[in-house]
Design a protein around this motif. Sequence first.
Motif, PDB file in Angstrom:
ATOM      1  N   ALA A 188      25.119 -31.031  28.869  1.00  0.00           N
ATOM      2  CA  ALA A 188      24.822 -29.598  28.906  1.00  0.00           C
ATOM      3  C   ALA A 188      23.930 -29.286  30.099  1.00  0.00           C
ATOM      4  N   LYS A 189      24.096 -28.075  30.605  1.00  0.00           N
ATOM      5  CA  LYS A 189      23.232 -27.613  31.703  1.00  0.00           C
ATOM      6  C   LYS A 189      22.807 -26.183  31.418  1.00  0.00           C
ATOM      7  N   ARG A 190      21.495 -25.999  31.395  1.00  0.00           N
ATOM      8  CA  ARG A 190      20.952 -24.660  31.219  1.00  0.00           C
ATOM      9  C   ARG A 190      20.195 -24.284  32.477  1.00  0.00           C
ATOM     10  N   PHE A 191      20.372 -23.097  32.940  1.00  0.00           N
ATOM     11  CA  PHE A 191      19.554 -22.581  34.043  1.00  0.00           C
ATOM     12  C   PHE A 191      18.494 -21.675  33.438  1.00  0.00           C
ATOM     13  N   GLY A 192      17.249 -21.858  33.831  1.00  0.00           N
ATOM     14  CA  GLY A 192      16.170 -21.029  33.313  1.00  0.00           C
ATOM     15  C   GLY A 192      15.592 -21.599  32.033  1.00  0.00           C
ATOM     16  N   SER A 193      14.743 -20.829  31.389  1.00  0.00           N
ATOM     17  CA  SER A 193      13.988 -21.331  30.238  1.00  0.00           C
ATOM     18  C   SER A 193      14.860 -21.399  28.983  1.00  0.00           C
TER      19      SER A 193
ATOM     20  N   GLY B 177      16.968 -18.520  29.261  1.00  0.00           N
ATOM     21  CA  GLY B 177      17.881 -19.090  30.242  1.00  0.00           C
ATOM     22  C   GLY B 177      19.348 -18.889  29.893  1.00  0.00           C
ATOM     23  N   HIS B 178      20.182 -19.414  30.768  1.00  0.00           N
ATOM     24  CA  HIS B 178      21.613 -19.272  30.584  1.00  0.00           C
ATOM     25  C   HIS B 178      22.246 -20.657  30.513  1.00  0.00           C
ATOM     26  N   VAL B 179      23.034 -20.896  29.470  1.00  0.00           N
ATOM     27  CA  VAL B 179      23.693 -22.195  29.331  1.00  0.00           C
ATOM     28  C   VAL B 179      25.027 -22.144  30.073  1.00  0.00           C
ATOM     29  N   ALA B 180      25.104 -22.871  31.176  1.00  0.00           N
ATOM     30  CA  ALA B 180      26.300 -22.834  32.019  1.00  0.00           C
ATOM     31  C   ALA B 180      27.354 -23.829  31.570  1.00  0.00           C
TER      32      ALA B 180
ATOM     33  N   THR C 181      20.755 -30.885  31.733  1.00  0.00           N
ATOM     34  CA  THR C 181      19.595 -30.574  30.894  1.00  0.00           C
ATOM     35  C   THR C 181      19.547 -31.535  29.714  1.00  0.00           C
ATOM     36  N   SER C 182      20.712 -31.876  29.189  1.00  0.00           N
ATOM     37  CA  SER C 182      20.776 -32.881  28.109  1.00  0.00           C
ATOM     38  C   SER C 182      22.110 -33.595  28.164  1.00  0.00           C
ATOM     39  N   GLY C 183      22.197 -34.689  27.409  1.00  0.00           N
ATOM     40  CA  GLY C 183      23.406 -35.497  27.441  1.00  0.00           C
ATOM     41  C   GLY C 183      23.338 -36.524  28.558  1.00  0.00           C
ATOM     42  N   SER C 184      24.438 -37.229  28.753  1.00  0.00           N
ATOM     43  CA  SER C 184      24.428 -38.347  29.697  1.00  0.00           C
ATOM     44  C   SER C 184      25.643 -38.309  30.616  1.00  0.00           C
TER      45      SER C 184
END
Length: 266
Positions: A12-17, A21-24, A62-65
């Motif tokens: 997962a990738k989140r931009f911002g808090s 924030g926004h989960v892209a 942001t998380s995961g591998s």
Amino acid sequence: MNAAEFVLEDVAKRFGSERRGHVAVKGLTDRFSNTQSVGIIGESGSGKSTLGRMLCALETATSGSIRFNGEEIADIRASKPKLIQFRRDVQLIGQDTTSSFDPRHSLRESIMYPAMSLTGLSRKEAYEKTDQVVELLGLSPKMADRPSEGVSGGQRQRFAIARALIVEPRILVCDEVVSALDVSVQGGILNFLKTYHRDREAGIIFISHGLPATSFISSELRVMFQGEFVEAGSTRRVVTEPEADYTKKLLAGYRAVPETLEAEVA
Ligand SMILES: Nc1ncnc2c1ncn2[C@@H]1O[C@H](COP(=O)(O)OP(=O)(O)O)[C@@H](O)[C@H]1O
Ligand SMILES: [Mg+2]
């Protein structure tokens, strides 16, 4: 040639808090190897480039591998020798080649210098290898002495591919590489990449919002919607028997019946 493989687990990738924030990108689990040509298709904003940039170690999850040949991308980024080897193994080709070439340098220099620092080639070796790779792309070495504004968009995209291929990568991440080009020049580039993949066993991850080009070049497809893979499978299966509603909608947007999608580009 060495094998190369990405393994993604719940990326997962989140931009911002966390709150605002926004989960892209979310929940991506997959594998990509050098023997595959995988198309990642989805509308603008669905997270395709974010995924491509994470695969190229230009962005962190942001998380995961995400592992490349068993090694976490975060660990590769933290080690200069590992990152150099990674940049030889995995190359990104983007859409906007105008801004990716330094106007103060000739195209030749822009191809040679990164290759020298990544592979330790001498100046003379890099010069000669540039000629070879430029010719492989169907361009004249003489043209490489021009700055990037001195050639057409289609030629510049071929130089960008040459710059990626000079280090003989095992996996190429292509992000909208033909999207900005006239259809008349798209076919040549797509055919080149398809042949290169087959002959060199270099993996291709082909990111695009255009289905005809993506299905032509890819034997497998991932359909991305709002940061997730909503469908994954062989290209033939996905275009002939789509399962996800979003894929059905996407296919309905094309005049061509699935069987002719290939012919449209070839
Ligand atoms: N650096 C960034 N900062 C904040 N938001 C971003 C950034 N990069 C991408 N995004 C957002 O993430 C989402 C996915 O973008 P992107 O991966 O570029 O999608 P695509 O390539 O499919 O068009 C979009 O909503 C975009 O605005
Ligand atoms: Mg994009």
